[in-house]
Design a protein around this motif. Structure first.
Motif, PDB file in Angstrom:
ATOM      1  N   ALA A  46     -13.495   1.074  94.170  1.00 10.98           N
ATOM      2  CA  ALA A  46     -14.653   1.522  94.949  1.00 10.98           C
ATOM      3  C   ALA A  46     -14.917   0.554  96.083  1.00 10.98           C
ATOM      4  O   ALA A  46     -14.803  -0.657  95.928  1.00 10.98           O
ATOM      5  CB  ALA A  46     -15.882   1.616  94.050  1.00 10.98           C
ATOM      6  N   MET A  47     -15.276   1.081  97.218  1.00 12.63           N
ATOM      7  CA  MET A  47     -15.623   0.264  98.376  1.00 12.63           C
ATOM      8  C   MET A  47     -17.078  -0.202  98.219  1.00 12.63           C
ATOM      9  O   MET A  47     -17.919   0.560  97.717  1.00 12.63           O
ATOM     10  CB  MET A  47     -15.477   1.075  99.669  1.00 12.63           C
ATOM     11  N   PRO A  48     -17.402  -1.408  98.656  1.00 15.22           N
ATOM     12  CA  PRO A  48     -18.793  -1.896  98.533  1.00 15.22           C
ATOM     13  C   PRO A  48     -19.818  -0.960  99.162  1.00 15.22           C
ATOM     14  O   PRO A  48     -20.924  -0.809  98.636  1.00 15.22           O
ATOM     15  CB  PRO A  48     -18.760  -3.240  99.260  1.00 15.22           C
ATOM     16  N   GLU A  49     -19.454  -0.303 100.261  1.00 10.48           N
ATOM     17  CA  GLU A  49     -20.384   0.625 100.913  1.00 10.48           C
ATOM     18  C   GLU A  49     -20.689   1.822 100.000  1.00 10.48           C
ATOM     19  O   GLU A  49     -21.812   2.316  99.971  1.00 10.48           O
ATOM     20  CB  GLU A  49     -19.814   1.131 102.241  1.00 10.48           C
ATOM     21  N   GLU A  50     -19.678   2.311  99.289  1.00  9.43           N
ATOM     22  CA  GLU A  50     -19.887   3.440  98.380  1.00  9.43           C
ATOM     23  C   GLU A  50     -20.810   3.036  97.236  1.00  9.43           C
ATOM     24  O   GLU A  50     -21.674   3.813  96.827  1.00  9.43           O
ATOM     25  CB  GLU A  50     -18.549   3.918  97.814  1.00  9.43           C
ATOM     26  N   ILE A  51     -20.641   1.835  96.723  1.00  6.45           N
ATOM     27  CA  ILE A  51     -21.495   1.347  95.638  1.00  6.45           C
ATOM     28  C   ILE A  51     -22.935   1.240  96.127  1.00  6.45           C
ATOM     29  O   ILE A  51     -23.869   1.669  95.442  1.00  6.45           O
ATOM     30  CB  ILE A  51     -20.981  -0.009  95.114  1.00  6.45           C
ATOM     31  N   GLU A  54     -24.564   4.658  96.309  1.00  2.14           N
ATOM     32  CA  GLU A  54     -24.908   5.156  94.970  1.00  2.14           C
ATOM     33  C   GLU A  54     -26.159   4.494  94.442  1.00  2.14           C
ATOM     34  O   GLU A  54     -27.000   5.143  93.834  1.00  2.14           O
ATOM     35  CB  GLU A  54     -23.747   4.940  93.998  1.00  2.14           C
ATOM     36  N   ILE A  55     -26.309   3.215  94.707  1.00  5.56           N
ATOM     37  CA  ILE A  55     -27.490   2.483  94.230  1.00  5.56           C
ATOM     38  C   ILE A  55     -28.743   3.011  94.937  1.00  5.56           C
ATOM     39  O   ILE A  55     -29.759   3.280  94.292  1.00  5.56           O
ATOM     40  CB  ILE A  55     -27.327   0.969  94.448  1.00  5.56           C
ATOM     41  N   THR A  56     -28.684   3.176  96.266  1.00  2.00           N
ATOM     42  CA  THR A  56     -29.857   3.648  96.989  1.00  2.00           C
ATOM     43  C   THR A  56     -30.155   5.115  96.685  1.00  2.00           C
ATOM     44  O   THR A  56     -31.308   5.518  96.640  1.00  2.00           O
ATOM     45  CB  THR A  56     -29.690   3.472  98.515  1.00  2.00           C
ATOM     46  N   ARG A  57     -29.124   5.912  96.442  1.00  5.38           N
ATOM     47  CA  ARG A  57     -29.336   7.322  96.102  1.00  5.38           C
ATOM     48  C   ARG A  57     -30.029   7.442  94.751  1.00  5.38           C
ATOM     49  O   ARG A  57     -30.865   8.308  94.552  1.00  5.38           O
ATOM     50  CB  ARG A  57     -28.003   8.049  96.062  1.00  5.38           C
ATOM     51  N   GLY A  58     -29.737   6.561  93.809  1.00  2.00           N
ATOM     52  CA  GLY A  58     -30.330   6.624  92.478  1.00  2.00           C
ATOM     53  C   GLY A  58     -31.673   5.939  92.353  1.00  2.00           C
ATOM     54  O   GLY A  58     -32.279   5.930  91.308  1.00  2.00           O
ATOM     55  N   SER A  59     -32.204   5.372  93.452  1.00  2.00           N
ATOM     56  CA  SER A  59     -33.460   4.623  93.369  1.00  2.00           C
ATOM     57  C   SER A  59     -34.703   5.484  93.611  1.00  2.00           C
ATOM     58  O   SER A  59     -35.764   4.954  93.854  1.00  2.00           O
ATOM     59  CB  SER A  59     -33.433   3.457  94.376  1.00  2.00           C
TER      60      SER A  59
END
Length: 62
Positions: A46-51, A54-59
């Motif tokens: 996984a690329m750091p940008e993708e991670i 995902e973190i901001t989408r789940g917040s």
């Protein structure tokens, strides 16, 4: 008490004190596999940008 399944590392009978392993040595060998990337899920890294996405989408931005 022992289980009918063998230790996943050395195939000796399991021991309840170290389940699912037979001894502290096999338990530690399994942990070393995790730390040393011996176990992995297949796929591209996984690329750091993708991670971050995902973190901001789940917040709770829904």
């Amino acid at each position: 008490m022992t289980s009918s399944k063998p230790c996943p590392i050395c195939r000796k009978p399991r021991h309840a004190d170290h389940a699912p392993f037979c001894s502290p040595r096999c338990r530690d060998r399994d942990l070393a596999q995790w730390f040393g990337d011996g176990y992995a899920v297949p796929g591209r890294p996984a690329m750091p940008e993708e991670i971050a996405r995902e973190i901001t989408r789940g917040s709770g931005e829904e």
